[in-house]
Enzyme design. Structure first.
Site, PDB file in Angstrom:
ATOM      1  N   SER A 141      37.466  45.553  32.856  1.00  0.00           N
ATOM      2  CA  SER A 141      36.796  46.272  31.758  1.00  0.00           C
ATOM      3  C   SER A 141      36.893  45.468  30.464  1.00  0.00           C
ATOM      4  O   SER A 141      35.935  45.405  29.689  1.00  0.00           O
ATOM      5  CB  SER A 141      37.392  47.670  31.560  1.00  0.00           C
ATOM      6  OG  SER A 141      38.763  47.583  31.239  1.00  0.00           O
ATOM      7  N   ASP A 195      44.585  44.120  26.971  1.00  0.00           N
ATOM      8  CA  ASP A 195      43.617  43.535  27.905  1.00  0.00           C
ATOM      9  C   ASP A 195      42.506  42.775  27.182  1.00  0.00           C
ATOM     10  O   ASP A 195      42.143  41.664  27.559  1.00  0.00           O
ATOM     11  CB  ASP A 195      43.008  44.631  28.795  1.00  0.00           C
ATOM     12  CG  ASP A 195      43.975  45.097  29.867  1.00  0.00           C
ATOM     13  OD1 ASP A 195      45.132  44.645  29.848  1.00  0.00           O
ATOM     14  OD2 ASP A 195      43.573  45.912  30.716  1.00  0.00           O
TER      15      ASP A 195
END
Ligand SMILES: Nc1ncnc2c1ncn2[C@@H]1O[C@H](COP(=O)(O)OP(=O)(O)O)[C@@H](O)[C@H]1O
Ligand SMILES: C[C@@](O)(CCOP(=O)(O)O)CC(=O)O
Ligand SMILES: [Mg+2]
Length: 390
Positions: A141, A195
């Site tokens: 993602s 992330d």
């Protein structure tokens, strides 16, 4: 006709997943497994998405997209997290017929596109292809969001594409990361930012309370990645830990503090390993202990899965140490390969894991963060065929 090709990479979180959402530190290392995006300007006055990894193709006319009342009121240098109202508007446009998964990817796209490009007069087509398994804890993602934000920031002239040396201005990287964080916010509500930061900056980082520290001294770790192939969704797992935390704060807080302590021990060991007088065997022993302890704590938080337990048990039978990585609940685990692990042991473990229908592959950590692949300077060789200009 403008064409922009960018890519961003996946990651493993060595330690600190979930606890990082609560302001503790986490260490992430990049994996040279990338997501690629190609943005082409078209003459058809449409905005089209081709996302084969999640079986999505979607298209709107420019008129339709430009007529959207998008009241985000966003500054480009300081994007605001999307409000509930904006999310509601985006969900409507993203299409009620789409699946939950498809919907999220379209929403992230629409948010970034409408914030940066609303009222553009030229059609675009966006194709995305990833080498990463999607929804498996390796940060797909974030790679997706970094690709979107870098491509649209380049298209709109808000950042300059780097040359073939791939050296970006640090302000540009910061801006790409800020917009990618917005994408992650839409994806799962309360991301820590680890992330998107590792996908942007690459190599290895430590993140605490949203601040990124680049880790320059990281030994070259050999990693066996194991994908249980059990689908899971980061948003649900993060929400599950939140429920536990709210119900049992006094019990969960010490667990989060232990995870923080694991991160700092790990950082110290990694730093020792790059020094001149390191006892390799004792350093690996410590890294292995930390991996075992952290997996136990993650299980305590409720984010393991029977498949992840089988992976760890199989690895343990051969003296290897393994933990889940990313949000857990299925997806991937990693196992640290020490210099004492023989190739024969490794092969046997891989056979045992494959017998249980798990997928495994060896990789090493490190790799460039966001990259711009300029067709003019021949850096397109690694791009998936699907994205190459015919
Ligand atoms: N290649 C891709 N194409 C389209 N959407 C993607 C792609 N990679 C990731 N995504 C988006 O990210 C979501 C998965 O994110 P997440 O649950 O956080 O798992 P991961 O651990 O892989 O980051 C997908 O459902 C989709 O919305
Ligand atoms: C669980 C978490 O720590 C990492 C999630 O990673 P992934 O989406 O499973 O790759 C969430 C976060 O840090 O935002
Ligand atoms: Mg994710």
């Amino acid at each position: 006709m403008t064409e922009i090709i960018v890519s961003a990479l996946g990651k493993i979180i060595l330690h600190g997943e979930h606890s990082v959402v609560y302001g503790r530190s986490a260490i992430a290392c990049s994996l040279n497994i990338r997501t690629y995006l190609k943005l082409s300007q078209t003459k058809d006055e449409r905005v089209s998405l081709v996302f084969p990894d999640i079986d999505l193709t979607q298209s709107w006319s420019l008129e339709e997209v430009n007529s959207i009342q998008f009241s985000q009121g966003c500054e480009i240098l300081n994007p605001n997290p999307p409000t509930e109202d904006v999310i509601k508007q985006l969900k409507k446009i993203a299409g009620s017929g789409a699946t939950e998964i498809n919907n999220t990817a379209s929403i992230v796209f629409l948010y970034i596109y409408l914030s940066l490009c609303k009222n553009r007069k030229q059609g675009i087509e966006l194709k995305v292809k990833s080498e990463l398994p999607i929804g498996a804890g390796l940060g797909s993602s974030a790679g997706f969001s970094v690709c979107l934000s870098s491509a649209f920031l380049i298209l709109t002239g808000n950042v300059s594409a780097p040359g073939s040396d791939n050296i970006w201005k640090s302000d540009d990287l910061e801006l790409i990361n800020k917009w990618a964080f917005m994408g992650e916010t839409l994806n799962h509500g309360t991301p820590s930012g680890i992330d998107n930061s590792i996908a942007t900056y690459g190599k290895a980082i430590k993140l605490k309370s949203g601040t990124v520290h680049k880790l320059d001294k990281i030994p070259n770790l050999r990693i066996l990645l194991i994908n249980t192939k059990i689908p899971r969704c980061t948003k649900d797992l993060v929400a599950g830990v939140r429920r536990k935390y709210e119900m049992y704060e006094g019990i969960i807080t010490p667990v989060l503090n232990s995870m923080e302590a694991i991160v700092s021990r790990c950082e110290a060991v990694l730093s020792d390993m790059t020094g001149n007088h390191c006892d390799v065997t004792s350093c690996y022993k410590k890294l292995q202990d930390l991996i075992d302890m952290n997996h136990d704590l993650l299980r305590f938080l409720g984010v393991s899965h029977p498949s992840l337990e089988s992976v760890c048990k199989t690895c343990q039978q051969y003296g290897l140490h393994c933990k889940l990585t990313g949000a857990g609940g299925g997806g991937c685990a990693f196992c640290l390969i020490s210099p004492e692990t023989t190739e024969e042991t490794l092969q046997t473990v891989e056979i045992e894991l494959k017998k249980q229908n798990f997928e495994c592959w060896e990789t090493s950590v490190g790799g460039n963060g966001v990259m711009c692949h300029d067709p003019a300077c021949g850096t397109t060789s690694s791009i998936p065929d699907f994205l190459k200009t015919t």
